[in-house]
Design a protein around this motif. Structure first.
Motif, PDB file in Angstrom:
ATOM      1  N   VAL A  67      14.830  20.209 -95.632  1.00  0.00           N
ATOM      2  CA  VAL A  67      15.074  19.859 -94.228  1.00  0.00           C
ATOM      3  C   VAL A  67      14.138  20.651 -93.325  1.00  0.00           C
ATOM      4  CG1 VAL A  67      16.767  19.957 -92.357  1.00  0.00           C
ATOM      5  CG2 VAL A  67      17.465  19.174 -94.635  1.00  0.00           C
ATOM      6  N   ALA A  68      14.045  21.967 -93.531  1.00  0.00           N
ATOM      7  CA  ALA A  68      13.205  22.828 -92.691  1.00  0.00           C
ATOM      8  C   ALA A  68      11.734  22.428 -92.795  1.00  0.00           C
ATOM      9  CB  ALA A  68      13.389  24.289 -93.088  1.00  0.00           C
ATOM     10  N   CYS A  69      11.272  22.115 -94.001  1.00  0.00           N
ATOM     11  CA  CYS A  69       9.878  21.718 -94.198  1.00  0.00           C
ATOM     12  C   CYS A  69       9.580  20.411 -93.477  1.00  0.00           C
ATOM     13  CB  CYS A  69       9.576  21.590 -95.682  1.00  0.00           C
ATOM     14  SG  CYS A  69       7.867  21.092 -96.038  1.00  0.00           S
ATOM     15  N   SER A  70      10.417  19.413 -93.667  1.00  0.00           N
ATOM     16  CA  SER A  70      10.148  18.120 -93.031  1.00  0.00           C
ATOM     17  C   SER A  70      10.232  18.225 -91.509  1.00  0.00           C
ATOM     18  CB  SER A  70      11.101  17.040 -93.553  1.00  0.00           C
ATOM     19  OG  SER A  70      12.425  17.269 -93.147  1.00  0.00           O
ATOM     20  N   LEU A  71      11.169  19.000 -91.025  1.00  0.00           N
ATOM     21  CA  LEU A  71      11.313  19.187 -89.581  1.00  0.00           C
ATOM     22  C   LEU A  71      10.080  19.880 -89.004  1.00  0.00           C
ATOM     23  CD1 LEU A  71      13.231  18.736 -87.206  1.00  0.00           C
ATOM     24  CD2 LEU A  71      14.289  20.929 -87.739  1.00  0.00           C
ATOM     25  N   SER A  72       9.568  20.858 -89.722  1.00  0.00           N
ATOM     26  CA  SER A  72       8.388  21.592 -89.280  1.00  0.00           C
ATOM     27  C   SER A  72       7.149  20.693 -89.225  1.00  0.00           C
ATOM     28  CB  SER A  72       8.130  22.764 -90.222  1.00  0.00           C
ATOM     29  OG  SER A  72       6.910  23.397 -89.933  1.00  0.00           O
ATOM     30  N   HIS A  73       7.022  19.777 -90.185  1.00  0.00           N
ATOM     31  CA  HIS A  73       5.820  18.951 -90.275  1.00  0.00           C
ATOM     32  C   HIS A  73       5.897  17.645 -89.498  1.00  0.00           C
ATOM     33  CE1 HIS A  73       4.957  21.715 -93.599  1.00  0.00           C
ATOM     34  NE2 HIS A  73       3.703  21.450 -93.286  1.00  0.00           N
ATOM     35  N   THR A  74       7.093  17.107 -89.304  1.00  0.00           N
ATOM     36  CA  THR A  74       7.194  15.796 -88.661  1.00  0.00           C
ATOM     37  C   THR A  74       7.981  15.821 -87.363  1.00  0.00           C
ATOM     38  OG1 THR A  74       9.235  15.131 -89.806  1.00  0.00           O
ATOM     39  CG2 THR A  74       7.128  14.674 -90.929  1.00  0.00           C
TER      40      THR A  74
ATOM     41  N   ASN B   2      13.197  14.325 -92.384  1.00  0.00           N
ATOM     42  CA  ASN B   2      12.783  13.247 -93.273  1.00  0.00           C
ATOM     43  C   ASN B   2      12.299  13.901 -94.558  1.00  0.00           C
ATOM     44  OD1 ASN B   2      11.690  11.132 -94.656  1.00  0.00           O
ATOM     45  ND2 ASN B   2      10.364  10.414 -93.013  1.00  0.00           N
ATOM     46  N   ILE B   3      13.215  14.101 -95.499  1.00  0.00           N
ATOM     47  CA  ILE B   3      12.862  14.875 -96.698  1.00  0.00           C
ATOM     48  C   ILE B   3      11.804  14.191 -97.555  1.00  0.00           C
ATOM     49  CG2 ILE B   3      14.992  16.195 -96.753  1.00  0.00           C
ATOM     50  CD1 ILE B   3      15.957  14.355 -98.993  1.00  0.00           C
ATOM     51  N   GLN B   4      11.535  12.913 -97.327  1.00  0.00           N
ATOM     52  CA  GLN B   4      10.441  12.252 -98.050  1.00  0.00           C
ATOM     53  C   GLN B   4       9.083  12.798 -97.615  1.00  0.00           C
ATOM     54  OE1 GLN B   4      11.200   8.097 -97.282  1.00  0.00           O
ATOM     55  NE2 GLN B   4      12.156   7.870 -99.285  1.00  0.00           N
ATOM     56  N   CYS B   5       9.055  13.473 -96.466  1.00  0.00           N
ATOM     57  CA  CYS B   5       7.817  14.078 -95.976  1.00  0.00           C
ATOM     58  C   CYS B   5       7.790  15.585 -96.202  1.00  0.00           C
ATOM     59  CB  CYS B   5       7.644  13.763 -94.488  1.00  0.00           C
ATOM     60  SG  CYS B   5       7.396  12.018 -94.158  1.00  0.00           S
ATOM     61  N   SER B   6       8.738  16.090 -96.958  1.00  0.00           N
ATOM     62  CA  SER B   6       8.811  17.515 -97.253  1.00  0.00           C
ATOM     63  C   SER B   6       7.837  17.875 -98.362  1.00  0.00           C
ATOM     64  CB  SER B   6      10.238  17.869 -97.673  1.00  0.00           C
ATOM     65  OG  SER B   6      10.320  19.220 -98.042  1.00  0.00           O
ATOM     66  N   ARG B   7       7.272  19.062 -98.274  1.00  0.00           N
ATOM     67  CA  ARG B   7       6.365  19.554 -99.313  1.00  0.00           C
ATOM     68  C   ARG B   7       7.109  20.322-100.390  1.00  0.00           C
ATOM     69  NH1 ARG B   7       4.342  17.291 -94.863  1.00  0.00           N
ATOM     70  NH2 ARG B   7       2.128  17.561 -94.568  1.00  0.00           N
ATOM     71  N   ILE B   8       8.418  20.409-100.271  1.00  0.00           N
ATOM     72  CA  ILE B   8       9.258  21.058-101.279  1.00  0.00           C
ATOM     73  C   ILE B   8      10.383  20.094-101.639  1.00  0.00           C
ATOM     74  CG2 ILE B   8      10.644  22.245 -99.525  1.00  0.00           C
ATOM     75  CD1 ILE B   8      10.959  24.569-101.571  1.00  0.00           C
ATOM     76  N   ARG B   9      10.739  20.063-102.903  1.00  0.00           N
ATOM     77  CA  ARG B   9      11.855  19.243-103.365  1.00  0.00           C
ATOM     78  C   ARG B   9      12.699  20.101-104.293  1.00  0.00           C
ATOM     79  NH1 ARG B   9       9.410  14.001-102.650  1.00  0.00           N
ATOM     80  NH2 ARG B   9       8.328  14.356-100.684  1.00  0.00           N
ATOM     81  N   VAL B  10      13.987  19.873-104.255  1.00  0.00           N
ATOM     82  CA  VAL B  10      14.899  20.608-105.126  1.00  0.00           C
ATOM     83  C   VAL B  10      15.451  19.630-106.156  1.00  0.00           C
ATOM     84  CG1 VAL B  10      17.003  21.978-105.275  1.00  0.00           C
ATOM     85  CG2 VAL B  10      15.506  22.220-103.284  1.00  0.00           C
ATOM     86  N   TYR B  11      15.116  19.862-107.411  1.00  0.00           N
ATOM     87  CA  TYR B  11      15.622  19.054-108.513  1.00  0.00           C
ATOM     88  C   TYR B  11      16.909  19.715-108.995  1.00  0.00           C
ATOM     89  CZ  TYR B  11      10.986  17.044-108.365  1.00  0.00           C
ATOM     90  OH  TYR B  11       9.836  16.439-107.942  1.00  0.00           O
TER      91      TYR B  11
ATOM     92  N   LEU C 241       0.976  15.211-100.269  1.00  0.00           N
ATOM     93  CA  LEU C 241       1.583  16.281 -99.481  1.00  0.00           C
ATOM     94  C   LEU C 241       1.396  17.600-100.212  1.00  0.00           C
ATOM     95  CD1 LEU C 241       4.928  14.501 -98.540  1.00  0.00           C
ATOM     96  CD2 LEU C 241       2.927  14.817 -97.084  1.00  0.00           C
ATOM     97  N   LYS C 242       0.822  18.565 -99.545  1.00  0.00           N
ATOM     98  CA  LYS C 242       0.614  19.893-100.108  1.00  0.00           C
ATOM     99  C   LYS C 242       1.148  20.935 -99.142  1.00  0.00           C
ATOM    100  CE  LYS C 242      -2.065  19.101-103.779  1.00  0.00           C
ATOM    101  NZ  LYS C 242      -1.814  19.627-105.098  1.00  0.00           N
ATOM    102  N   CYS C 243       1.694  21.998 -99.691  1.00  0.00           N
ATOM    103  CA  CYS C 243       2.169  23.103 -98.864  1.00  0.00           C
ATOM    104  C   CYS C 243       0.996  23.701 -98.101  1.00  0.00           C
ATOM    105  CB  CYS C 243       2.817  24.162 -99.747  1.00  0.00           C
ATOM    106  SG  CYS C 243       3.334  25.640 -98.851  1.00  0.00           S
ATOM    107  N   ASP C 244       1.201  23.908 -96.808  1.00  0.00           N
ATOM    108  CA  ASP C 244       0.179  24.532 -95.976  1.00  0.00           C
ATOM    109  C   ASP C 244       0.713  25.793 -95.300  1.00  0.00           C
ATOM    110  OD1 ASP C 244       1.905  23.467 -94.131  1.00  0.00           O
ATOM    111  OD2 ASP C 244       0.408  22.217 -93.134  1.00  0.00           O
ATOM    112  N   PHE C 245       1.815  26.330 -95.829  1.00  0.00           N
ATOM    113  CA  PHE C 245       2.472  27.532 -95.286  1.00  0.00           C
ATOM    114  C   PHE C 245       2.969  27.313 -93.861  1.00  0.00           C
ATOM    115  CE2 PHE C 245       0.593  31.240 -97.975  1.00  0.00           C
ATOM    116  CZ  PHE C 245       1.512  30.974 -98.965  1.00  0.00           C
ATOM    117  N   CYS C 246       3.104  26.059 -93.470  1.00  0.00           N
ATOM    118  CA  CYS C 246       3.569  25.711 -92.115  1.00  0.00           C
ATOM    119  C   CYS C 246       2.669  26.301 -91.034  1.00  0.00           C
ATOM    120  CB  CYS C 246       5.019  26.121 -91.902  1.00  0.00           C
ATOM    121  SG  CYS C 246       6.177  25.212 -92.944  1.00  0.00           S
ATOM    122  N   GLY C 247       1.367  26.261 -91.281  1.00  0.00           N
ATOM    123  CA  GLY C 247       0.420  26.643 -90.242  1.00  0.00           C
ATOM    124  C   GLY C 247      -0.314  27.934 -90.477  1.00  0.00           C
TER     125      GLY C 247
END
Length: 122
Positions: free
Chosen positions: A18-25, A29-38, A95-101
């Motif tokens: 949630v935090a990743c997708s919110l930061s990027h979009t 929208n967890i489909q746009c997250s750079r992290i997923r929890v299996y 989608l790749k992690c970019d450290f959120c900026g």
């Protein structure tokens, strides 16, 4: 710097997604997250797409994710700087992690209540 993943601490809350997708979009929208929890029967496995992770080999076990078998090598593939396991759903951009900026401010680390994600020096 890298994001260290300790899957033994992950509680499966998916707040990192949630935090990743919110930061990027700007929206959840967890489909746009750079992290997923299996989530398996006995564990939760956070996976970050990008070269900024430090993940230990989990001896190639099998994880069930959304009804599909996924081998745990997905952790190493997600950490690969060349290949991507996540794609933006509408346009297929990797989608790749970019450290959120810049400067780095990884929201997944900041919002992880279980401290399963930590920022470490290389």
């Amino acid at each position: 710097m890298k994001i260290k993943i300790d899957h033994t601490k992950c509680c499966g809350c998916k707040l990192c997604e949630v935090a990743c997708s919110l930061s990027h979009t700007g929206a959840v929208n967890i489909q746009c997250s750079r992290i997923r929890v299996y989530i398996g029967e006995e564990f939760c496995l956070p996976v970050i797409a990008g070269p900024y992770t430090e993940a230990a080999c989990n001896s190639k076990g099998v994880v069930m994710y959304e009804g599909h078998e996924v081998d745990e090598c997905v952790v190493c593939r997600a950490s690969c700087p060349v290949k991507s396991v996540f794609k933006e759903p509408d346009v297929g951009i990797p989608l790749k992690c970019d450290f959120c900026g810049d400067p780095p401010n990884p929201q997944c680390v900041l919002w992880c209540p279980a401290e399963a994600l930590t920022l470490v020096d290389d």
